[in-house]
Design an enzyme around this catalytic site. Structure first.
Site, PDB file in Angstrom:
ATOM      1  N   CYS A   8     -87.476   8.491  64.246  1.00 25.86           N
ATOM      2  CA  CYS A   8     -87.597   7.042  64.191  1.00 25.86           C
ATOM      3  C   CYS A   8     -86.917   6.474  65.427  1.00 25.86           C
ATOM      4  CB  CYS A   8     -86.920   6.487  62.943  1.00 25.86           C
ATOM      5  SG  CYS A   8     -87.761   6.936  61.422  1.00 25.86           S
ATOM      6  N   ASP A 387     -93.826  23.282  74.903  1.00 22.35           N
ATOM      7  CA  ASP A 387     -92.407  22.939  74.763  1.00 22.35           C
ATOM      8  C   ASP A 387     -91.748  23.691  73.625  1.00 22.35           C
ATOM      9  OD1 ASP A 387     -93.454  21.423  72.588  1.00 22.35           O
ATOM     10  OD2 ASP A 387     -93.752  19.755  73.956  1.00 22.35           O
ATOM     11  N   CYS A 484     -76.228  20.065  69.033  1.00 22.30           N
ATOM     12  CA  CYS A 484     -76.705  20.614  67.764  1.00 22.30           C
ATOM     13  C   CYS A 484     -77.883  21.523  68.090  1.00 22.30           C
ATOM     14  CB  CYS A 484     -77.140  19.511  66.798  1.00 22.30           C
ATOM     15  SG  CYS A 484     -77.819  20.182  65.244  1.00 22.30           S
TER      16      CYS A 484
END
EC number: 2.4.2.14
Length: 531
Positions: A8, A387, A484
Site C-alpha cells: 500500500c 527481479d 529485513c
C-alpha cells in the site's frame, strides 16, 4: 515481474499558517487537498485496487470528509474527466489532507475496505481518519483482545479496523486532550510488524508516523509553509520539492502538526532497523530514493552482481532480455558488464493488469501479458533477467513462450535476488511456505548449483542462477543487520513474525503429509492475501 501483491502507499499534505506556498495550487491555502491525487499517482505502483483521501476544512460542516472507492487513482478521482474531477476536488477542498492507495493484503476487495478509514464522533478530538501501510503480524491477538473486553464488535477481517479501534481507545484514555506523541508511544508497545500511519482529525491535527523498525519507507518535505509526506520520494520530487528538502522519516519517528505548529518527535526507541530489502529490488519506483539509497543504483548493482558470477559462454548470438519492467535496470547493467546487447525481447501489454493482482489463473494471464519478439530472440542464446521468482507460475509460462513463440535456441534464467525461502508477514502477498517455489528444493537458505540445476529443469530453462544472500546488502549499501531479509533467510525481526513462520512450517508439513490442517483459525486472515 514477480507474481506478487504490491504494498500500500500513504500520502499527506498540510498548508501551515502563513502565505500561500509556491508549490500549492492556485486556489489558495484551503485547496491544498487538491494535491493528494498527484501524490497518489506517483505511488500508484504500490496499490491499484483502491484509493482515497480525507481532507480537513475548519469552515465546513464535515470538518473532515472522506472520498474513497475501489479502482485506480485516475478512476477514483475522475481524472480523465476534468470537469468532474474539479467538482470533486472543490467538494473536498481543505487546508490538510491524507491519502492512500491499496492492495488487498487483508480483507475483501470492496469499498468498505478502501482507506482512509474515518471514525465519526460528536467530540472533535475523537473524530479522525487514518491510512495505514504495513501489516500487523500480531493482528489476530490484538483482535481477540479487543473482542474479549465486552461489548465490542469488529465488522471487517482487516488489521486496519483493529488499528482504528486501538487508536480510538488511546484517544478515549486522554480525557484532558489529545497527546499525539503519547498515543504513538502506547501504540508502539502493542503493535508487532510494519506500520506507517497518516492520521488527521477534526481539530486539524496531523500525524505521519513510521514504525520503530522502519520496515516500510516513508519520507517528508517542508518548503515555505507547505508540508508533504509520502511512501516514496518520487511523489514529493514530482510535486516540486527540491532533493535537499526531502528527508526520510527515521524509524520510530513522527511528524506531528498541532495548533498550526510542526514538530518531529521520536515516539519509540529504534533498537534495531529492519528495512524491507524488497522495496529497493522490486516494490519502489525506480526514480525513488529510500533511506538515502537510490532504487535505480541498487538495481544496477544487482545486475553487476549477476554479471560477476556468469559462467555460460558468451558469443555473438548471446543477448540479455529483461522481464518488464522492474528487472530492466539490473538487466541493462548485467549486459553492459558482459559486453553484450540488452534487447526488449518481451513486450508488456500495458492494458493487461499485473499478474499478481489476480489470485488465480496466473499462467493464462502471463500469456496475454507479455508478447515475445521472434525477430529479437530467434536462434539466440537468451539470458532472461527477472527481479525475483516467488511461485514460479509466471516464469514457467515465460520460458515456454520464449522458446515456442520467440524461437530462442537457449534460455538461461538469471534472478537479481536470492531465492525466496520463507513467507512474509509484514505486507507482501507470500504468506505461506507451501505456495513458494524455492522451499520445495531447499532445506536451508543457501542454494547450491545442484539445486539450481533441478529448478532449471523443472522450469524448462537451460540454466538458472540466483544471487547469493550477501549480494543484497552490498547492493542496497546497508549492513545486513539493518535489513529485513526474513523471506530470504527465515530470520524474522519480530516475535509475532517468527511465531507465524513456525505455524506456516507446521501447516506445510501437515499438508505434505496428507493430514488435515489444525491451524485454520490462525491462518485467517494473517496467512492469507493481504495489505
Amino acid at each position: 515481474m514477480a507474481d506478487l501483491f504490491h504494498e500500500c502507499g500513504v500520502a499527506a499534505i498540510y498548508h501551515l499558517p502563513g502565505e500561500t506556498s509556491s508549490l500549492a495550487p492556485l486556489h489558495g491555502r484551503n485547496a491544498v487537498s487538491r494535491l493528494i491525487p498527484r501524490l497518489l499517482l506517483d505511488i500508484q505502483n504500490r496499490g491499484q485496487l483502491a484509493a482515497g483521501m480525507t481532507s480537513f476544512h475548519p469552515d465546513r460542516n464535515q470538518l473532515i470528509d472522506t472520498h474513497k472507492d475501489v479502482g485506480s487513482v485516475t478512476e477514483v478521482f475522475k481524472l480523465n474527466h476534468p470537469a468532474l474531477a474539479d467538482e470533486l476536488m472543490a467538494e473536498y477542498e481543505g487546508v490538510a489532507a491524507i491519502g492512500h492507495v491499496r492492495y488487498a493484503t487483508c480483507g475483501k476487495d470492496d469499498r468498505s475496505y478502501a482507506q482512509p478509514f474515518e471514525r465519526h464522533h460528536i467530540e472533535k478530538r475523537k473524530w479522525f481518519a487514518f491510512g495505514f501501510n504495513g501489516q500487523l503480524a500480531n493482528y489476530r491477538e490484538l483482535r481477540q483482545e479487543i473482542l474479549s473486553q465486552g461489548n465490542f464488535h469488529l465488522a471487517r477481517e482487516t488489521d486496519t479496523e483493529t488499528l482504528m479501534h486501538l487508536i480510538s481507545q488511546e484517544i478515549s484514555n486522554q480525557p484532558e486532550g489529545v497527546n499525539l506523541k503519547l498515543m504513538l508511544e502506547n501504540l508502539a508497545k502493542k503493535l508487532d510488524g510494519a506500520w506507517n500511519i497518516v492520521f488527521l482529525n477534526s481539530l486539524g491535527d496531523m500525524v505521519v508516523a513510521r514504525d520503530p523498525l522502519g520496515i516500510r519507507p516513508l519520507c517528508y518535505a517542508i518548503e515555505d509553509n507547505l508540508f508533504a509526506a509520502a511512501s516514496e520520494s518520487v511523489a514529493l520530487s514530482n510535486l516540486g520539492f527540491s532533493p535537499e528538502s526531502i528527508i526520510s522519516l527515521l524509524p520510530g519517528q513522527a511528524v506531528i502538526i498541532q495548533n498550526g505548529k510542526l514538530s518531529v518527535v521520536q515516539f519509540a526507541e529504534s533498537k534495531k532497523q529492519a528495512h524491507c530489502f524488497f522495496e529497493w529490488i522490486y516494490f519502489a519506483n525506480v526514480c525513488s530514493t529510500l533511506d538515502d539509497r537510490s532504487v535505480y543504483l541498487t538495481r544496477k548493482a544487482l545486475g553487476e552482481e549477476l554479471a560477476s558470477q556468469e559462467q555460460v559462454p558468451i558469443d555473438e548470438t548471446t543477448i540479455v532480455v529483461p522481464v518488464p519492467d522492474t528487472a530492466k535496470a539490473a538487466a541493462d547493467s548485467m549486459a553492459y558488464a558482459l559486453g553484450i546487447p540488452c534487447l526488449e525481447g518481451l513486450i508488456r501489454n500495458r492494458y493487461v493488469g499485473r499478474t499478481f493482482i489476480e489470485g488465480t489463473n496466473r499462467a493464462d494471464k502471463a500469456k496475454t501479458k507479455y508478447t515475445p519478439l521472434r525477430e529479437v530472440m530467434e536462434g539466440r542464446r537468451v539470458f532472461v533477467v527477472e527481479d525475483t521468482i516467488v511461485r514460479s507460475t509466471t516464469m514457467k509460462t515465460l520460458i515456454s513462450q520464449i522458446r515456442n513463440r520467440g524461437g530462442a535456441r537457449e534460455v538461461h534464467v538469471r534472478v537479481a535476488c536470492p531465492p525466496i525461502y520463507a513467507p512474509c508477514f509484514y505486507g507482501i502477498d507470500m504468506s505461506s511456505v507451501a505456495e513458494l517455489f524455492a522451499p520445495k528444493y531447499m532445506n536451508e537458505p543457501r542454494i547450491t548449483a545442484e539445486i539450481e540445476a533441478r529448478m532449471a529443469a523443472d522450469l524448462g530453462a537451460d540454466s538458472l542462477r540466483y544471487l547469493p544472500l550477501e549480494s543484497v546488502a552490498r547492493a542496497v549499501a546497508k549492513p545486513p543487520e539493518a535489513l529485513c531479509q526474513a523471506c530470504l533467510n527465515g530470520e524474522y525481526p519480530t516475535a509475532a513474525g517468527e511465531k507465524l513462520y513456525q505455524i506456516s512450517l507446521e501447516q506445510c508439513s501437515s499438508d505434505r503429509a496428507g493430514a488435515p490442517s489444525r491451524i485454520v483459525e490462525l491462518n485467517e486472515p494473517v496467512l492469507s492475501t493481504r495489505l
